[in-house]
Enzyme design. Structure first.
Site, PDB file in Angstrom:
ATOM      1  CG  HIS A 253       0.754  11.544   1.156  1.00 30.43           C
ATOM      2  ND1 HIS A 253      -0.214  11.885   0.239  1.00 30.43           N
ATOM      3  CD2 HIS A 253       0.276  10.463   1.826  1.00 30.43           C
ATOM      4  CE1 HIS A 253      -1.236  11.051   0.355  1.00 30.43           C
ATOM      5  NE2 HIS A 253      -0.965  10.166   1.297  1.00 30.43           N
TER       6      HIS A 253
ATOM      7  N   GLY B 144      -1.640   7.464   4.787  1.00 36.33           N
ATOM      8  CA  GLY B 144      -0.751   6.672   3.941  1.00 36.33           C
ATOM      9  C   GLY B 144       0.727   6.832   4.246  1.00 36.33           C
TER      10      GLY B 144
ATOM     11  CG  ASP C 223      -2.105   1.005   1.006  1.00 37.07           C
ATOM     12  OD1 ASP C 223      -2.194   1.629  -0.068  1.00 37.07           O
ATOM     13  OD2 ASP C 223      -2.900   1.166   1.955  1.00 37.07           O
TER      14      ASP C 223
END
Ligand SMILES: [Zn+2]
Ligand SMILES: [Zn+2]
Length: 425
Positions: free
Chosen positions: A311, A326, A307
């Site tokens: 960012h 995330g 996953d």
């Protein structure tokens, strides 16, 4: 170009082979496998103590192209994948625009062919609903024909039961799994952390564990009703595994994956208010980690996937509640899996190879990779005993949002071979 890989331990779950052998590779093809091979023109690579496995695939990454290339591009994502020991990735469709029509699929495949000269295979996952808006289905037939390997609205669940039903019906027709970000959204509105003592004491809005469990329970019934293929992304709570176990025991095509952060970290680390511990689903409890490890051992959990969610520094450098969900994972996955799972006797090295290569490829209906004479060399080579400290400044990813900086890990990628190319980590 010839390469002679000497003295590595070859682990090939599809054939059950597990022994120390030499491999002679010519122009990207496995020419010979045997003991004490010699080839005067070949470049010799000593691999004593290293593992040679069929190429690893990360079936769940977010490369941010198109739309958010400042976080990660397909090129930088492919470099992070190669550095992490992956010869293939599946990229989620929450780009801008989202991957919900064939032109986007062709765009992704085209970008992947030029990134690192096509070293890493990038398999797009198409959106389930148009624009990922959850209102009506995306053109699934068109996406399937263009080459997606599955469908998902990841980042958001497919909440609407009727849409999930239709999607599962199509999944059976096209032989592509529906990959669910399982979260009943009316239970997690505004939530940023696992519901429990840490979230309560820190004043963080909760995401209760039952939100995951009931979505999986509903979807499994729909999968049974429709005959569709269903895959749960990033399982995080123990109760989810009970539903998946029951589905598997009925012979339903239901599978799931776990991320390294969910089998390594618990919600108590939120006390640091480090926004690199904020992800969806959130970090859970020690009991959940034990259940996830038991699920890996038992085979209820089929695959390990990162996953990988890049960012920018600025986006994560805000208050916890405001930060995006995330963390990145491509370059720490192998080390965390060896450290947390293999070294702690949860799973064996051959089982690790299954969960990083054989099983995810089977779920996605990709051709199996076998290490045999005459086959193309699609290999992941790693050192299961190398000790190293995670230094995010050395990552190939464009992003640095990892909670694992400074972690001491055992197990490190050495290199990958794929599509006639070689990459040393
Ligand atoms: Zn997700
Ligand atoms: Zn995701």
């Amino acid at each position: 170009m010839q390469l002679l890989l000497k003295g590595g331990r070859l682990i090939d779950p599809p054939t059950g082979r597990d022994e120390v052998l030499d491999l002679l590779i010519s122009n990207g093809q496995i020419e010979r496998i045997g003991k004490s091979l010699a080839a005067s023109t070949a470049q010799i690579i000593e691999l004593k103590g290293k593992i040679i496995a069929p190429g690893f695939i990360d079936m769940h990454v977010h490369f941010r192209e198109p739309g958010f290339e400042y976080k990660e591009s397909i090129a930088s994502g492919c470099e992070a994948a190669a550095a992490g020991g992956f010869t293939a990735v599946c990229c989620m469709p929450n780009t801008d625009p989202p991957i919900d029509d064939e032109s986007l699929v062709h765009f992704i495949l085209g970008r992947a062919r030029i990134a690192l000269d096509g070293l890493v295979d990038v398999h797009p996952i198409g959106a389930v609903t148009a624009g990922r808006k959850g209102e009506h289905l995306a053109p699934l037939a068109e996406l399937a024909a263009a080459g997606v390997v599955g469908f998902s609205d990841d980042g958001e669940p497919v909440h609407d039961a009727e849409l999930m039903r239709r999607a599962l019906e199509y999944s059976a027709m096209f032989k592509k799994p529906i990959i669910q970000h399982a979260q009943e959204p009316t239970l997690t509105r505004g939530g940023v952390a696992n519901e429990g003592y840490p979230s309560a004491s820190l004043g963080l809005l909760p995401m209760p564990r039952i939100a995951e469990e009931i979505m999986v329970a509903r979807d499994i019934r729909l999968a049974e009703y429709t005959g569709g293929q269903y895959h749960v992304a990033h399982v995080s709570v123990a109760e989810t595994l009970d539903h998946i176990r029951a589905a598997k025991s009925k012979g339903l095509p239901v599978t799931c994956e776990v991320t390294p952060h969910h089998f390594t970290l618990i919600d108590e680390v939120l006390a640091s208010f480090d926004t690199n511990t904020k992800m969806s689903p959130p970090l859970r409890t020690r009991d959940d980690i034990e259940a996830l490890k038991a699920g890996l051992k038992e085979g209820i959990i089929d695959a390990i996937a990162t996953d990988h969610a890049p960012h920018s520094y600025d986006e994560k450098e805000v208050e916890f509640a405001q930060a995006p969900f995330g963390v990145i994972g491509l370059e720490t996955a192998l080390g965390l899996a060896v450290t947390e799972l293999v070294r702690k006797n949860v799973i064996s090295l051959p089982q690790l190879v299954e969960k990083c290569s054989t099983n995810p490829r089977r779920i996605l209906h990709l051709p199996p990779i076998t290490i045999a004479e005459g086959e193309q060399a699609n290999l992941t080579i790693f050192d299961p005993t190398a000790e190293w400290t995670v230094d995010p400044s050395l990552f190939k990813s464009r992003a640095r949002n990892t909670p694992f900086g400074g972690f001491k890990l055992v197990g490190k990628p050495v290199g990958i071979l794929n599509n006639g190319k070689v990459y040393w980590c």
